[in-house]
Design a protein around this motif. Structure first.
Motif, PDB file in Angstrom:
ATOM      1  N   PHE A  65       0.857  -1.181   0.000  1.00  0.00           N
ATOM      2  CA  PHE A  65       0.000   0.000   0.000  1.00  0.00           C
ATOM      3  C   PHE A  65       0.904   1.246   0.000  1.00  0.00           C
ATOM      4  CE2 PHE A  65      -3.947   1.680   2.597  1.00  0.00           C
ATOM      5  CZ  PHE A  65      -4.318   2.471   1.523  1.00  0.00           C
ATOM      6  N   ALA A  68       2.292   1.923  -3.334  1.00  0.00           N
ATOM      7  CA  ALA A  68       1.304   2.551  -4.217  1.00  0.00           C
ATOM      8  C   ALA A  68       1.208   4.042  -3.945  1.00  0.00           C
ATOM      9  CB  ALA A  68      -0.056   1.903  -4.009  1.00  0.00           C
ATOM     10  N   MET A  69       1.473   4.441  -2.707  1.00  0.00           N
ATOM     11  CA  MET A  69       1.274   5.842  -2.348  1.00  0.00           C
ATOM     12  C   MET A  69       2.502   6.708  -2.584  1.00  0.00           C
ATOM     13  SD  MET A  69      -1.223   5.714   0.925  1.00  0.00           S
ATOM     14  CE  MET A  69      -1.176   7.478   1.137  1.00  0.00           C
ATOM     15  N   HIS A 315      -3.694   8.434  12.319  1.00  0.00           N
ATOM     16  CA  HIS A 315      -4.642   9.523  12.097  1.00  0.00           C
ATOM     17  C   HIS A 315      -4.129  10.789  12.769  1.00  0.00           C
ATOM     18  CE1 HIS A 315      -8.626  11.681  12.649  1.00  0.00           C
ATOM     19  NE2 HIS A 315      -8.397  11.658  11.356  1.00  0.00           N
ATOM     20  N   TYR A 318      -1.482  12.275  10.594  1.00  0.00           N
ATOM     21  CA  TYR A 318      -2.130  12.912   9.454  1.00  0.00           C
ATOM     22  C   TYR A 318      -2.630  14.301   9.839  1.00  0.00           C
ATOM     23  CZ  TYR A 318      -6.219  13.730   6.391  1.00  0.00           C
ATOM     24  OH  TYR A 318      -7.166  14.261   5.565  1.00  0.00           O
ATOM     25  N   GLY A 322      -0.826  17.004   7.887  1.00  0.00           N
ATOM     26  CA  GLY A 322      -1.641  17.318   6.715  1.00  0.00           C
ATOM     27  C   GLY A 322      -1.148  16.640   5.456  1.00  0.00           C
ATOM     28  N   ARG A 323      -0.281  15.599   5.621  1.00  0.00           N
ATOM     29  CA  ARG A 323       0.215  14.910   4.427  1.00  0.00           C
ATOM     30  C   ARG A 323      -0.770  13.817   4.035  1.00  0.00           C
ATOM     31  NH1 ARG A 323       6.247  15.027   4.651  1.00  0.00           N
ATOM     32  NH2 ARG A 323       6.224  13.588   2.900  1.00  0.00           N
ATOM     33  N   LYS A 324      -0.437  13.109   2.972  1.00  0.00           N
ATOM     34  CA  LYS A 324      -1.272  11.999   2.514  1.00  0.00           C
ATOM     35  C   LYS A 324      -1.548  11.017   3.648  1.00  0.00           C
ATOM     36  CE  LYS A 324       0.333  11.244  -2.167  1.00  0.00           C
ATOM     37  NZ  LYS A 324       1.174  10.373  -2.962  1.00  0.00           N
ATOM     38  N   TRP A 325      -2.701  10.431   3.635  1.00  0.00           N
ATOM     39  CA  TRP A 325      -2.995   9.444   4.666  1.00  0.00           C
ATOM     40  C   TRP A 325      -3.590   8.200   4.038  1.00  0.00           C
ATOM     41  CZ3 TRP A 325      -7.944   9.044   7.912  1.00  0.00           C
ATOM     42  CH2 TRP A 325      -7.773   8.124   8.943  1.00  0.00           C
ATOM     43  N   GLY A 326      -3.068   7.060   4.361  1.00  0.00           N
ATOM     44  CA  GLY A 326      -3.678   5.813   3.911  1.00  0.00           C
ATOM     45  C   GLY A 326      -4.075   5.021   5.134  1.00  0.00           C
ATOM     46  N   ASN A 327      -5.229   4.449   5.129  1.00  0.00           N
ATOM     47  CA  ASN A 327      -5.644   3.632   6.259  1.00  0.00           C
ATOM     48  C   ASN A 327      -6.364   2.412   5.725  1.00  0.00           C
ATOM     49  OD1 ASN A 327      -6.282   3.472   9.321  1.00  0.00           O
ATOM     50  ND2 ASN A 327      -8.227   3.073   8.330  1.00  0.00           N
TER      51      ASN A 327
END
Ligand SMILES: [Zn+2]
Lengths: 547, 319
Positions: A65, A68-69, A315, A318, A322-327
């Motif tokens: 994941f 991918a980010m 979280h 994040y 304020g950067r990208k967040w994947g969960n």
């Protein structure tokens, strides 16, 4: 057969501290005699057992994941070009599988433990592990938020819970158990967390993080899993969390336990403004309690991507960055979060984190119980380990680095008062002999007769980071895999598993629960043995074998 | 900002009390989705099943799926991005001009009501389909929806998930990522992976006529791709591995019949939520599996001289 002559050997498993000694190798192992074959002259060079990483994230849904980010990172980093016998790959923050093997072996690491495998996607993790060449591998299954087990503990059905735990370990073809933020991840699924050992867990009246931790440690000891409970404590990354960590350690007196990435659990203060290091307090307790081991989870300044099964912490990151967040929440067990992150020396919180990792490594006095790790890729990428070795071995270099920290860090860290410098013998302990012992891999991290011939020959160099980043030779199973930075061979590594015994009748109990909770049929879940390449089942510890 | 907040389908089945389908038609495209995961399932957390769940459909036309939903929002074609942006502003309490809202085809009252319901949910999920991700501004649309879901977490739990197409598309994407770092649109012609979807995607390479051979496994581009791409496939030596005769196999130079995966050949399939499923064959096939054919071709190629020699082992930075 192979003979290495004249090298200065550091072999902590056998108490050998810098002796000039010849090594003989036959059939991939160290041997007592040499009849014929190649001789390598290692006069003036340093020999150590190959590195063993007790806690890293290199395969499976979350690191994939993260790949991918971060396509923009893949583009700016180095690329391995394919050859007739070698696959191509990309390095960087979340390296591809083939590159992961090349990069670990390239700096002399020969065994890695993937520390977080969600039950439901274990099959995926093993498929990726297969594609990591050269190094041997093991993996830990994430269990402490498994609702089937938590429900049983809630009802006091501890014995049945233990059988189900054993069933999962074998079904996931894993080597041990990782507990992440016990109870907290289960609560997170509704956006809540469990920050203290007495916190209420959503949906439960009796079990608390404290009971989960103690019961899991006990079940794992009773099952005789070679590696103890591998624990990612509650309240990761938060100011003041040292209280939770100490409370956790007190709960575990009398059990074996491994505390993962302790750096993230050693903070004082009560907000980001007054956060400070509590490494000294933690190290003092730790030093007095020989039942525990830990890995540092050290931080280095620079770019990385953070991934953990600790959704609430991600979280928070994040919100802070304020950067990208994947969960990714995985049914009935765990979740994972992903945030690209840059640790900066000018940022007070990051500077404290950097100091805490080093302080723990320097203040815990038994190198057999504290291991080198960055919780890759969370604190830094694994291929930066040589930089940490330099920080541990050179107090002058440490002081130079400290000059770049913000001035208001004074009184918040204890690093400036520490003069300790690691010896080569201690480095060999925290990178190899110690983690091998903690993992229960008795044939690793040891240059004794009959042990796996995984070892490294280094040029002596006053530039420690260069010395450890560029070994003269790396041997895996007696074969030269790296020579002066060139990848010579890319053999497939083994994968270590354990097969704890459990009541076969547990299938009948588990099936209906399983079919209700998971969206996968019961038969489809267990990973078949033929899926594991070069599997090797390690014995569980029985009362007799403990002797 | 942005990112991706997602979960596995079992979580949806267990917990999701608020379900949004955006630009998808599950009733017709993923017929088992409603019954297996979203609408009909009862769970420990949602004991009344359908009654405990709210379902919203956002689409440009009223498909069969709309009947199954509690609320249907008919967005004007091409206005998905605007609607998503407006909703992102509204959840944060920012003012949006009513005229702008009206352009999306949805009234502000409907949106206010919807947002209130979303914030009250305990576990929300947004599925997005081809309708969102394959239309104009496709990457922007999907990114806006993923960000919207991430931002909803300031109020309650929300996740998002793409509804992917047929076959093992997800599996190909997952494996390409671990082996090359990228999901698709990859070129290996310099000996290492490079990614550029508009340049290296199969359709672009074919339309430009940039390939002198095509090797196609379990796909039928001859049925779906634009004519220049198909013409090029017919011109170059095209090799197809497929259990069936397809549009592509008809125009290919070589068609090797293989055993159908999951029916007569084992393997792993990745579900749309990236959960791996073992494929257990129910039948025997006289034909080899795709894997076996590829392995045997690879063995033969390995005996040929390497066309790419004198390359460094690694390059420090890519240009
Ligand atoms: Zn970790």
């Amino acid at each position: 057969m192979l003979r290495i002559t004249g090298g200065t050997v550091y072999d902590p498993a056998n108490g050998i501290d810098g002796e000039v000694k010849d090594l003989y190798i036959a059939d991939g192992r160290f041997s007592s005699k040499f009849e014929a074959g190649r001789t390598i002259d290692a006069t003036g060079m340093v020999i150590m057992p190959g590195g063993v990483d007790v806690h890293t994230h290199v395969a499976g849904g979350s690191i994939n994941f993260a790949r991918a980010m971060t396509p923009e990172d893949h583009r700016r980093t180095h690329a391995f070009i394919r050859s007739k016998t070698r696959r191509s790959g990309i390095g960087g923050m979340a390296p591809t599988t083939f590159a992961t093997g090349y990069l670990y072996a390239g700096m002399g690491w020969t065994t890695v433990n993937e520390a977080a495998v969600p039950v439901l996607s274990a099959r995926h993790t093993h498929e990726e592990l297969r594609d990591i060449p050269i190094v041997d591998k093991s993996s830990l299954v994430l269990m402490a938020n498994n609702e089937i087990i938590l429900d049983l503990l809630e009802e006091g059905e501890d014995e049945r819970a233990k059988h189900i735990l054993a069933w999962h370990i074998w079904a996931a073809k894993s080597y041990g158990v990782k507990a992440v933020n016990p109870g907290g991840v289960a609560s997170w699924k509704y956006g809540n967390d469990a920050k203290h050992l007495t916190s209420k867990i959503d949906g439960y009246d009796h079990v608390t993080p404290g009971t989960i931790i103690t019961k899991f440690a006990k079940m794992i000891d009773e099952l005789g899993i070679p590696h103890p409970l591998h624990l990612h404590c509650n309240n990761l990354g938060a100011p003041g969390n040292v209280e939770t960590t100490l409370e956790t350690m007190r709960h575990l007196e009398g059990s074996r336990a491994h505390f993962a990435h302790l750096q993230y659990h050693a903070y004082g203060g009560d907000d980001w403004g007054n956060m400070r290091s509590e490494a000294a307090q933690l190290a003092e307790y730790f030093n007095a309690h020989p039942n525990m081991t830990t890995d540092a989870g050290a931080v280095l300044f620079g770019d990385t991507v953070t991934i953990t099964a600790d959704g609430p912490w991600q979280h928070l990151l994040y919100k802070l960055t304020g950067r990208k967040w994947g969960n990714l929440d995985v049914e009935n067990e765990t979740g994972c979060g992903i945030v690209p992150y840059t640790y900066r020396p000018s940022n007070l919180v990051n500077a404290i984190q950097w100091a805490v990792g080093l302080e723990l490594l320097l203040l815990i006095n038994d190198p057999w119980r504290v291991f080198l790790s960055t919780d890759h890729p969370n604190g830094a990428c694994f291929w930066r380990y040589p930089e940490i070795i330099q920080l541990l071995m050179c107090a002058d270099y440490r002081n130079e680095c400290m000059a770049n920290l913000p001035p208001n860090i004074k009184n918040k860290i204890s690093l400036p008062e520490i003069n300790r410098e690691y010896t080569l013998y201690e480095i060999a302990t925290i990178t190899s002999a110690g983690p091998s012992r903690a993992l229960g891999l008795s044939h690793k991290g040891d240059l004794g007769i009959g042990k796996d011939a995984d070892f490294v020959i280094y040029h002596r160099d006053h530039d420690i980071a260069r010395m450890f980043g560029h070994p003269r030779y790396v041997f895996k199973g007696g074969e030269i895999v790296i020579e002066e930075g060139d990848i010579r061979e890319t053999p497939d590594g083994r994968e270590y598993l354990v097969q704890p015994s459990y009541d076969p009748e547990i299938d009948k109990f588990l099936r209906p629960l399983f079919e209700d909770r998971y969206c996968m049929s019961f038969e489809n879940y267990p990973v078949e043995m033929e899926r594991i390449e070069r599997s090797q089942i390690q014995d569980c510890i029985t009362p007799e074998s403990e002797g | 900002m942005g990112g991706k907040v997602t979960c596995t389908l079992g979580e949806v089945k267990q917990r999701a009390d608020f379900i949004v389908y955006w630009g998808g038609n599950p009733a017709e495209c993923h017929p088992r989705h409603f019954t297996k995961y979203t609408l009909m399932q009862k769970s420990k957390f949602l004991p009344r099943g359908r009654k405990d769940r709210t379902v919203v459909l956002v689409d440009i036309r009223e498909t069969k799926s709309a009947k199954a939903a509690d609320h249907f929002l008919q967005v004007r074609p091409g206005k998905d991005f605007e609607l998503l942006t407006i909703m992102r502003a509204m959840i944060k309490g920012q003012d949006v001009p009513e005229a702008q809202v009206a352009e999306t085809g949805i009234s502000i009252e409907v949106l206010r009501d919807l947002i209130e319901k979303m914030k009250k949910a305990k576990y929300g999920v947004m599925f997005f389909g081809m309708g969102l991700s394959m239309t104009r501004g496709k990457h922007m649309n999907a990114a806006a929806l993923l960000t919207f879901a991430a931002e909803m977490n300031a109020f309650t739990k929300f996740v998002a998930m793409p509804m992917r197409g047929h076959g093992n598309v997800t599996g190909a994407d997952v494996i390409m990522r671990w082996q090359t770092g990228y999901p698709f649109g990859i070129s290996l012609n310099r000996g290492y992976p490079r990614y550029n979807p508009g340049e290296f995607s199969t359709v672009d390479v074919l339309v430009r006529g940039d390939t002198d051979c095509a090797f196609i496994i379990g796909a039928d581009p001859g049925a779906t791709m634009p004519k220049p791409a198909i013409d090029h496939l017919a011109k170059v030596p095209t090799i197809v591995l497929d259990p069936h005769v397809t549009h592509t196999s008809r125009l290919s130079r070589v068609h090797i019949t293989t055993a159908p995966a999951g029916i007569a050949a084992p393997g792993t399939g990745y579900r749309m939520d990236e959960v791996p499923m073992p494929l257990k064959p129910a039948l025997n096939s006289p034909y080899p599996s795709d894997e076996e054919v590829v392995r045997r071709i690879k063995e033969v190629i390995a005996t040929k001289p390497d066309w790419m020699t004198n390359q460094p082992q690694m390059i420090e930075s890519q240009v």
